[in-house]
Scaffold this motif. Sequence first.
Motif, mmCIF file in Angstrom:
data_model
loop_
_atom_site.group_PDB
_atom_site.id
_atom_site.type_symbol
_atom_site.label_atom_id
_atom_site.label_comp_id
_atom_site.label_asym_id
_atom_site.label_seq_id
_atom_site.Cartn_x
_atom_site.Cartn_y
_atom_site.Cartn_z
ATOM 1 N N ARG A 200 57.393 47.603 73.601
ATOM 2 C CA ARG A 200 56.533 47.484 74.781
ATOM 3 C C ARG A 200 57.118 46.531 75.815
ATOM 4 N N ARG A 201 57.703 45.462 75.332
ATOM 5 C CA ARG A 201 58.258 44.485 76.276
ATOM 6 C C ARG A 201 59.398 45.092 77.096
ATOM 7 N N ARG A 202 59.992 46.158 76.592
ATOM 8 C CA ARG A 202 61.105 46.796 77.301
ATOM 9 C C ARG A 202 60.681 48.026 78.077
ATOM 10 N N LEU A 203 59.486 48.550 77.785
ATOM 11 C CA LEU A 203 58.988 49.690 78.551
ATOM 12 C C LEU A 203 58.459 49.264 79.915
ATOM 13 N N ALA A 204 57.580 48.255 79.907
ATOM 14 C CA ALA A 204 56.993 47.735 81.148
ATOM 15 C C ALA A 204 56.385 48.846 81.994
ATOM 16 N N ASN A 205 55.709 49.775 81.308
ATOM 17 C CA ASN A 205 55.061 50.894 81.991
ATOM 18 C C ASN A 205 53.732 51.147 81.293
ATOM 19 N N PRO A 206 52.589 50.923 81.977
ATOM 20 C CA PRO A 206 51.283 51.066 81.313
ATOM 21 C C PRO A 206 51.069 52.422 80.667
ATOM 22 N N GLY A 207 51.473 53.503 81.348
ATOM 23 C CA GLY A 207 51.279 54.831 80.782
ATOM 24 C C GLY A 207 52.075 55.043 79.512
ATOM 25 N N LEU A 208 53.362 54.667 79.537
ATOM 26 C CA LEU A 208 54.206 54.829 78.359
ATOM 27 C C LEU A 208 53.747 53.922 77.222
ATOM 28 N N GLU A 209 53.316 52.710 77.546
ATOM 29 C CA GLU A 209 52.850 51.798 76.511
ATOM 30 C C GLU A 209 51.587 52.327 75.830
ATOM 31 N N THR A 210 50.700 52.934 76.590
ATOM 32 C CA THR A 210 49.477 53.499 76.010
ATOM 33 C C THR A 210 49.802 54.689 75.123
ATOM 34 N N ILE A 211 50.724 55.547 75.563
ATOM 35 C CA ILE A 211 51.131 56.690 74.745
ATOM 36 C C ILE A 211 51.769 56.216 73.446
ATOM 37 N N GLN A 212 52.604 55.188 73.551
ATOM 38 C CA GLN A 212 53.222 54.651 72.342
ATOM 39 C C GLN A 212 52.170 54.102 71.386
ATOM 40 N N GLY A 213 51.128 53.464 71.946
ATOM 41 C CA GLY A 213 50.064 52.938 71.111
ATOM 42 C C GLY A 213 49.308 54.016 70.355
ATOM 43 N N LEU A 214 49.213 55.208 70.941
ATOM 44 C CA LEU A 214 48.525 56.309 70.268
ATOM 45 C C LEU A 214 49.293 56.793 69.039
ATOM 46 N N VAL A 215 50.590 56.544 69.000
ATOM 47 C CA VAL A 215 51.413 56.997 67.880
ATOM 48 C C VAL A 215 51.361 56.005 66.711
ATOM 49 N N VAL A 216 51.096 54.731 67.002
ATOM 50 C CA VAL A 216 51.227 53.670 65.993
ATOM 51 C C VAL A 216 50.385 53.916 64.745
ATOM 52 N N PRO A 217 49.070 54.212 64.847
ATOM 53 C CA PRO A 217 48.287 54.362 63.613
ATOM 54 C C PRO A 217 48.782 55.483 62.711
ATOM 55 N N PHE A 218 49.210 56.598 63.292
ATOM 56 C CA PHE A 218 49.711 57.710 62.480
ATOM 57 C C PHE A 218 51.034 57.344 61.818
ATOM 58 N N ALA A 219 51.905 56.669 62.568
ATOM 59 C CA ALA A 219 53.190 56.258 62.003
ATOM 60 C C ALA A 219 52.993 55.263 60.864
ATOM 61 N N ALA A 220 52.081 54.297 61.050
ATOM 62 C CA ALA A 220 51.833 53.299 60.008
ATOM 63 C C ALA A 220 51.276 53.961 58.751
ATOM 64 N N PHE A 221 50.321 54.861 58.924
ATOM 65 C CA PHE A 221 49.697 55.506 57.766
ATOM 66 C C PHE A 221 50.703 56.369 57.011
ATOM 67 N N ILE A 222 51.463 57.192 57.726
ATOM 68 C CA ILE A 222 52.391 58.114 57.074
ATOM 69 C C ILE A 222 53.529 57.358 56.394
ATOM 70 N N CYS A 223 54.074 56.339 57.066
ATOM 71 C CA CYS A 223 55.172 55.560 56.462
ATOM 72 C C CYS A 223 54.719 54.859 55.187
ATOM 73 N N ALA A 224 53.539 54.252 55.229
ATOM 74 C CA ALA A 224 53.043 53.545 54.050
ATOM 75 C C ALA A 224 52.769 54.519 52.907
ATOM 76 N N GLU A 225 52.122 55.646 53.205
ATOM 77 C CA GLU A 225 51.835 56.625 52.154
ATOM 78 C C GLU A 225 53.125 57.206 51.575
ATOM 79 N N HIS A 226 54.141 57.369 52.394
ATOM 80 C CA HIS A 226 55.431 57.870 51.908
ATOM 81 C C HIS A 226 56.041 56.902 50.901
ATOM 82 N N LEU A 227 55.766 55.620 51.064
ATOM 83 C CA LEU A 227 56.265 54.594 50.142
ATOM 84 C C LEU A 227 55.273 54.300 49.024
#
Length: 560
Positions: A200-227
């Motif tokens: 986020r500190r390197r994006l510096a774009n509200p729209g892109l940062e919000t889109i990235q935030g929408l991906v975080v919960p799914f990525a966290a859940f899938i990565c943890a379950e995979h392990l």
Amino acid sequence: MELILVVVGAIVVTAIAHRRGLEPALVLVVVGFVVSFAPDFNGVELESEVLLSVVLPPLLYSAALSFSFPTFLRNIRPILGLGVGLVVITTFAVAGLASWLVPSLTFGTALILGAVVAPPDAVTAVAVGRRLGLPKKVMAILTGESLVNDAAALSLFSIAVAQVAGSRAFIENPVLLFGYSALLGPLVGAALGFVTLWIRRRLANPGLETIQGLVVPFAAFICAEHLHASGVLAVVVAGFVVGHGSLDAGYQTRLQERYVWNSVDVMLEAFVFAYIGLQLRFVLEDLNEAHESLAEVAVASGVVLLVVLLIRPACVFVMFGRGVLSRKVESRLSVPKPEQGGRGALGVRRRNGARRLSVPVDRRALTWQENVVVSWTGMRGVVTLAAASGIPLTTVEGEAFPERATIQAIAFVVSVGTLLLQGWTLPALIRWLQPSFEEDRRSDETETRKAEQVVRTAADEVLNRFADAPPPGLDDATLTNIQQTIARHAQDADEMPDPESHTPRAEVFSKLYRDVLCAQRNALIAQRDAGRIEDEAVRAMLERLDLQEAGVSARLESRI
């Protein structure tokens, strides 16, 4: 197409319920159940993985994102007591009773039922409490419990299903498997959270940062379950890390993300409760085909529902009310402590200079009114539904999973029963106990005044430094005008310089205004970290500053 219709219909029913002053969750369940009897309605089937990996992660992440991590730590004891201790107690109590009432249920299959119905869903309770003004400590306990209990229940559920189905677990020892899942899950979530902040500190774009935030919960859940770790805990910790670090983001990102997640919450919660109502008819039909004695299952469902309703108040009294009672007894029976040390009347040794933990734990006891509210917030929801739907169809040997329809029927009865009984009466209960929460409101007002004073002091310090060392090239009248305009918190955009005109006055004004806001935010965070102001008051004031900056920017842009 069917899913789209369910979502649209759920949103329409939610809007009507809000306009009528009704609880949307309850209305959605009832309407969904009625709609399921429509001619040619075949139901809406979803795989359990969809509910667990698509619906649950964003709901948990959104709650963690807006929940204060210091508040979580401050109330860690009651949160773990309810979120872990109560879940374990409920699971084994329901398992023992259900296996006794329904002979066809072994203790293993009954343990699956206990894990399914154990975790309350605080969505309805928190929404009602926020609207009716529950004390912040109660809200913190309920929210924190909802973030922890899902992980405990789903871990027990996975272990029980593996034992009954005969599948090999990643770690054979259930205790070690539970510990591995509970330790690695938060580590995965923390790692993804920090990576998110770094990006986020390197994006510096509200729209892109919000889109990235929408991906975080799914990525966290899938990565943890995979392990083979807890995806729920990974999502929660990722939300804590990103939420705590979002103070470094721009105001546009914070505001935009807040509104986006509010919209996601409304849509998913409406869909889940509508889905519960739509599926109830078909669960009962499956039970009718698979079971010979419906009366036996009906009795078991009623008894399990009663146990779920009663075991929470009992545990809440043991956890919270016991301390209040013991303090009252000690205050009546104890004698002054001898000057030379020793024991009081109750035989409790009082030691001088006892070391205390430095963890900022809130040791304030809940009042009896608060205990009553916490006891009556046991509505079941999305996790119970997802877990019940996630019971496999067959065992490893290919045989039908034992008593799958029975477990699902009892789970659905408990979900709908708690929603109707507790959800419908909770608003009336809170209104009845409202006068007792006045002290908590006064405390909130005190914290708000502290935050306002910090903001004013920080602004005054920046303006005083500006007055002591003004930039060259501007006359005194212009400098005074800039100071006065910013001191009024930019209430009149017409007095402000055009941000696109790179005049000395515009550049000085823009820099000073940002310096004031930066100083105010830094001062609030410093006071919070020092423990002088509660985190909730700081977050509320930061939101006010964000809205103020957004309003000023919007007025300036519209004027251009």
